[in-house]
Design a protein around this motif. Structure first.
Motif, PDB file in Angstrom:
ATOM      1  N   LEU A 372       1.448  -1.348  -0.036  1.00  0.00           N
ATOM      2  CA  LEU A 372       0.253   0.146  -0.147  1.00  0.00           C
ATOM      3  C   LEU A 372       1.061   1.074  -0.013  1.00  0.00           C
ATOM      4  O   LEU A 372       2.008   1.467   0.818  1.00  0.00           O
ATOM      5  N   ARG A 373       0.834   2.488  -0.965  1.00  0.00           N
ATOM      6  CA  ARG A 373       1.092   3.529  -0.968  1.00  0.00           C
ATOM      7  C   ARG A 373       1.017   4.013   0.556  1.00  0.00           C
ATOM      8  O   ARG A 373       0.309   4.279   0.995  1.00  0.00           O
ATOM      9  N   ALA A 374       2.065   5.040   0.636  1.00  0.00           N
ATOM     10  CA  ALA A 374       2.127   5.846   1.872  1.00  0.00           C
ATOM     11  C   ALA A 374       1.403   6.804   2.240  1.00  0.00           C
ATOM     12  O   ALA A 374       0.809   7.528   1.107  1.00  0.00           O
ATOM     13  N   ALA A 375       1.004   7.530   3.533  1.00  0.00           N
ATOM     14  CA  ALA A 375       0.815   8.684   3.504  1.00  0.00           C
ATOM     15  C   ALA A 375       1.438   9.823   3.356  1.00  0.00           C
ATOM     16  O   ALA A 375       3.012   9.625   3.007  1.00  0.00           O
ATOM     17  N   GLU A 376       1.270  11.025   3.173  1.00  0.00           N
ATOM     18  CA  GLU A 376       1.394  12.145   3.177  1.00  0.00           C
ATOM     19  C   GLU A 376       1.097  13.056   4.157  1.00  0.00           C
ATOM     20  O   GLU A 376      -0.758  14.014   3.825  1.00  0.00           O
ATOM     21  N   ILE A 379       3.399  19.546   6.417  1.00  0.00           N
ATOM     22  CA  ILE A 379       3.933  20.499   7.885  1.00  0.00           C
ATOM     23  C   ILE A 379       4.020  22.114   7.484  1.00  0.00           C
ATOM     24  O   ILE A 379       4.733  22.989   6.382  1.00  0.00           O
ATOM     25  N   GLU A 380       2.945  22.891   7.900  1.00  0.00           N
ATOM     26  CA  GLU A 380       2.409  24.774   7.426  1.00  0.00           C
ATOM     27  C   GLU A 380       2.535  25.534   8.590  1.00  0.00           C
ATOM     28  O   GLU A 380       2.311  24.768   9.566  1.00  0.00           O
ATOM     29  N   ASN A 381       3.655  26.084   8.852  1.00  0.00           N
ATOM     30  CA  ASN A 381       3.242  27.192   9.878  1.00  0.00           C
ATOM     31  C   ASN A 381       3.518  26.826  11.576  1.00  0.00           C
ATOM     32  O   ASN A 381       2.419  26.721  12.566  1.00  0.00           O
ATOM     33  N   GLY A 382       3.983  24.810  11.614  1.00  0.00           N
ATOM     34  CA  GLY A 382       4.213  24.355  12.165  1.00  0.00           C
ATOM     35  C   GLY A 382       3.351  23.346  12.553  1.00  0.00           C
ATOM     36  O   GLY A 382       2.848  22.164  13.671  1.00  0.00           O
ATOM     37  N   LYS A 383       2.359  23.425  11.899  1.00  0.00           N
ATOM     38  CA  LYS A 383       0.754  22.305  12.451  1.00  0.00           C
ATOM     39  C   LYS A 383       1.048  21.169  10.924  1.00  0.00           C
ATOM     40  O   LYS A 383       1.608  21.817   9.713  1.00  0.00           O
ATOM     41  N   ALA A 384       1.037  20.147  11.029  1.00  0.00           N
ATOM     42  CA  ALA A 384       0.774  19.212  10.483  1.00  0.00           C
ATOM     43  C   ALA A 384      -0.331  18.673  10.164  1.00  0.00           C
ATOM     44  O   ALA A 384      -1.424  19.145  10.931  1.00  0.00           O
ATOM     45  N   ARG A 385      -0.730  18.406   8.548  1.00  0.00           N
ATOM     46  CA  ARG A 385      -2.144  18.450   8.048  1.00  0.00           C
ATOM     47  C   ARG A 385      -1.562  16.996   7.117  1.00  0.00           C
ATOM     48  O   ARG A 385      -1.126  16.763   5.785  1.00  0.00           O
ATOM     49  N   LEU A 386      -2.496  15.764   7.047  1.00  0.00           N
ATOM     50  CA  LEU A 386      -2.916  14.716   6.260  1.00  0.00           C
ATOM     51  C   LEU A 386      -2.935  15.865   4.777  1.00  0.00           C
ATOM     52  O   LEU A 386      -4.472  16.511   4.451  1.00  0.00           O
ATOM     53  N   ILE A 387      -2.379  15.033   3.607  1.00  0.00           N
ATOM     54  CA  ILE A 387      -2.182  15.720   2.370  1.00  0.00           C
ATOM     55  C   ILE A 387      -3.172  14.380   1.153  1.00  0.00           C
ATOM     56  O   ILE A 387      -3.547  15.114   0.222  1.00  0.00           O
ATOM     57  N   ARG A 388      -2.312  13.441   1.721  1.00  0.00           N
ATOM     58  CA  ARG A 388      -2.780  12.122   1.304  1.00  0.00           C
ATOM     59  C   ARG A 388      -3.317  10.766   2.009  1.00  0.00           C
ATOM     60  O   ARG A 388      -2.118  10.457   2.675  1.00  0.00           O
ATOM     61  N   ALA A 389      -4.267   9.955   2.020  1.00  0.00           N
ATOM     62  CA  ALA A 389      -4.422   8.868   3.286  1.00  0.00           C
ATOM     63  C   ALA A 389      -3.643   8.007   2.676  1.00  0.00           C
ATOM     64  O   ALA A 389      -3.414   7.903   1.950  1.00  0.00           O
ATOM     65  N   ARG A 390      -3.240   7.133   3.906  1.00  0.00           N
ATOM     66  CA  ARG A 390      -2.683   6.236   3.771  1.00  0.00           C
ATOM     67  C   ARG A 390      -3.296   5.228   2.794  1.00  0.00           C
ATOM     68  O   ARG A 390      -4.231   4.741   2.751  1.00  0.00           O
ATOM     69  N   GLU A 391      -3.595   4.497   1.529  1.00  0.00           N
ATOM     70  CA  GLU A 391      -3.779   3.249   1.031  1.00  0.00           C
ATOM     71  C   GLU A 391      -3.951   2.264   1.447  1.00  0.00           C
ATOM     72  O   GLU A 391      -3.736   1.860   2.505  1.00  0.00           O
ATOM     73  N   SER A 392      -5.342   1.647   1.607  1.00  0.00           N
ATOM     74  CA  SER A 392      -5.815   0.337   2.105  1.00  0.00           C
ATOM     75  C   SER A 392      -6.023  -0.291   1.035  1.00  0.00           C
ATOM     76  O   SER A 392      -5.968  -0.091  -0.258  1.00  0.00           O
ATOM     77  N   PHE A 393      -6.395  -2.096   1.376  1.00  0.00           N
ATOM     78  CA  PHE A 393      -6.622  -3.037   0.927  1.00  0.00           C
ATOM     79  C   PHE A 393      -7.742  -3.005  -0.116  1.00  0.00           C
ATOM     80  O   PHE A 393      -7.567  -3.233  -1.357  1.00  0.00           O
ATOM     81  N   GLU A 394      -9.039  -2.486   0.385  1.00  0.00           N
ATOM     82  CA  GLU A 394      -9.499  -1.435  -0.600  1.00  0.00           C
ATOM     83  C   GLU A 394      -9.398  -1.016  -1.432  1.00  0.00           C
ATOM     84  O   GLU A 394      -9.979  -1.329  -3.481  1.00  0.00           O
ATOM     85  N   ASP A 395      -8.427   0.173  -1.889  1.00  0.00           N
ATOM     86  CA  ASP A 395      -7.879   1.006  -2.718  1.00  0.00           C
ATOM     87  C   ASP A 395      -7.034   0.166  -3.456  1.00  0.00           C
ATOM     88  O   ASP A 395      -7.258   0.237  -4.795  1.00  0.00           O
ATOM     89  N   LEU A 396      -6.280  -0.947  -2.850  1.00  0.00           N
ATOM     90  CA  LEU A 396      -5.889  -1.683  -3.941  1.00  0.00           C
ATOM     91  C   LEU A 396      -6.964  -2.494  -4.878  1.00  0.00           C
ATOM     92  O   LEU A 396      -5.856  -2.693  -6.031  1.00  0.00           O
TER      93      LEU A 396
END
Length: 404
Positions: A372-376, A379-396
């Motif tokens: 499964l491909r990684a999450a992305e 980090i902006e102004n010291g804060k982290a936010r998800l910009i791509r969810a980790r793939e699941s087996f269902e995605d695969l």
């Protein structure tokens, strides 16, 4: 990345994890743009380096254009907020459908790489009753002195056309009812630490532009491609002022918009890959650190023998190191992230940070071994936010499910 709590990020988002410093991405873009001062310029980010929509949105908000090599990259850029008139569509193998869609979207120009492609663009434009803005990629036969896999400016490379052929194509396009030659383009290779070859190519192409003007073909855009190198190990990055001044000098006062296509320069050192140690292994005298990231996550070391600095984040005896290979779980001998590097002893659950992974990292990742491909995250102004969810087996299996 400054003040990043990698343990907390691993706990929140899991590993392997791509982490991008959005503040640095913005700073890199602005620094390059500012070098051209009052001269008209367009910085077209090379989408292939990292095509995450949030990165494209950030750059679009700063006024960037985009260099795309597939129609889906064009669509990504538009979706992220890019102005169509700031999009260039390059690549040696555009299909009729891709050409049609690009013309309907109304992009800045199609970059032509062969006579056969010029004919197809003309035919598609005629079928739509449109005039296609085009540039032609000129191969100046300049040795970029880089890795052969990323050298593109020699006659032996598949890209572009030699100047003699380019002259014929420009004159043909100039006479066509459905083609509008508006620019010229060259790109001699990637990861250039010595930028002298770029300046040499710029002089050759600028002289050619003067010849075209004398023949009645007036071009508006002078596209120097990308290729500005970055530091992976001990390289010295090119001086941006020197880079820009060499291009301006080559133009010899021509009132053309300078177009640059940086990708790696913008994002490479703004990105890192965080991975977790699974265990250590010793075969005879050979030591291995096995981690949960693999060549499907970052293929550059396997593909190019590229170096990425690896930092041990949890090492208790950091002064006691030995040589090791950092390898992943994939069933290939070529599955490695680093070879023969000095690392302290690692325990299961320790974290390693792979530096300079923002370019050609996630964008070249795959599902090999059904991984499964990684999450992305950003980090902006010291804060982290998800910009791509980790793939699941269902995605695969989504496109296969129900077809067996």
């Amino acid at each position: 990345m400054k003040n990043a709590d990698y343990s907390a990020l691993a706990a929140q988002f899991g590993t392997p994890l791509y982490i991008y410093d959005f503040d640095e991405i913005g700073q890199r873009y602005t620094a390059l743009k500012s070098q051209f001062g009052a001269h008209k310029s367009l910085i077209c980010y090379a989408v292939k380096a990292n095509s995450n929509l949030s990165i494209l949105k950030l750059l679009a908000s700063l006024g960037a254009g985009f260099d795309c090599v597939s129609i889906n990259e064009v669509k990504r850029a538009v979706l992220a907020g890019a102005k169509p008139y700031k999009i260039i569509f390059s690549g040696v193998g555009k299909s009729d459908d891709e050409i049609k869609t690009a013309l309907e979207i109304g992009i800045l120009m199609l970059n032509i790489e062969s006579g056969a492609e010029l004919e197809r663009v003309e035919a598609v434009a005629k079928s739509l009753g449109k005039k296609a803005n085009i540039s032609i990629r000129i191969n100046p036969n300049i040795d970029a002195k880089t890795h052969p896999y990323i050298s593109t400016g020699l006659s032996e490379n598949k890209f572009g056309v030699v100047i003699e052929r380019a002259r014929e194509l420009y004159l043909k396009a100039h006479k066509s009812e459905y083609l509008e030659p508006v620019g010229c383009h060259f790109h001699i290779g990637s990861q250039l630490i010595d930028i002298t070859p770029i300046h040499e190519a710029a002089v050759i192409v600028s002289d050619f532009v003067s010849e075209l003007a004398a023949a009645g073909v007036e071009l508006k855009f002078f596209d120097v491609g990308g290729g500005i190198g970055v530091r992976y190990d001990d390289e010295s990055e090119p001086d941006l002022y020197t880079y820009a001044q060499g291009i301006l000098a080559a133009l010899k006062g021509k009132e053309m918009t300078i177009v640059c296509e940086p990708g790696r320069y913008i994002v490479a050192n703004a990105g890192e890959l965080l991975t977790k140690v699974l265990y250590e292994k010793v075969n005879g005298t050979k030591r291995f650190v096995i981690v949960d990231a693999a060549m499907n996550d970052l293929i550059r070391p396997s593909l190019y023998e590229a170096y990425h600095k690896v930092v041990a984040l949890n090492a208790k005896n950091s002064d006691k190191t030995s040589k090791t290979d950092v390898v992943g779980p994939i069933c290939e001998s070529g599955d490695f992230l680093a070879k023969d590097i000095a690392l302290p002893s690692q325990n299961s659950g320790d974290l390693l940070l792979i530096k300079s992974a923002g370019a050609y990292g996630f964008s070249m990742s795959s599902n090999y071994n059904s991984r499964l491909r990684a999450a992305e995250i950003a980090i902006e102004n010291g804060k982290a936010r998800l910009i791509r969810a980790r793939e699941s087996f269902e995605d695969l299996i989504r496109l296969e499910k129900g077809l067996i």
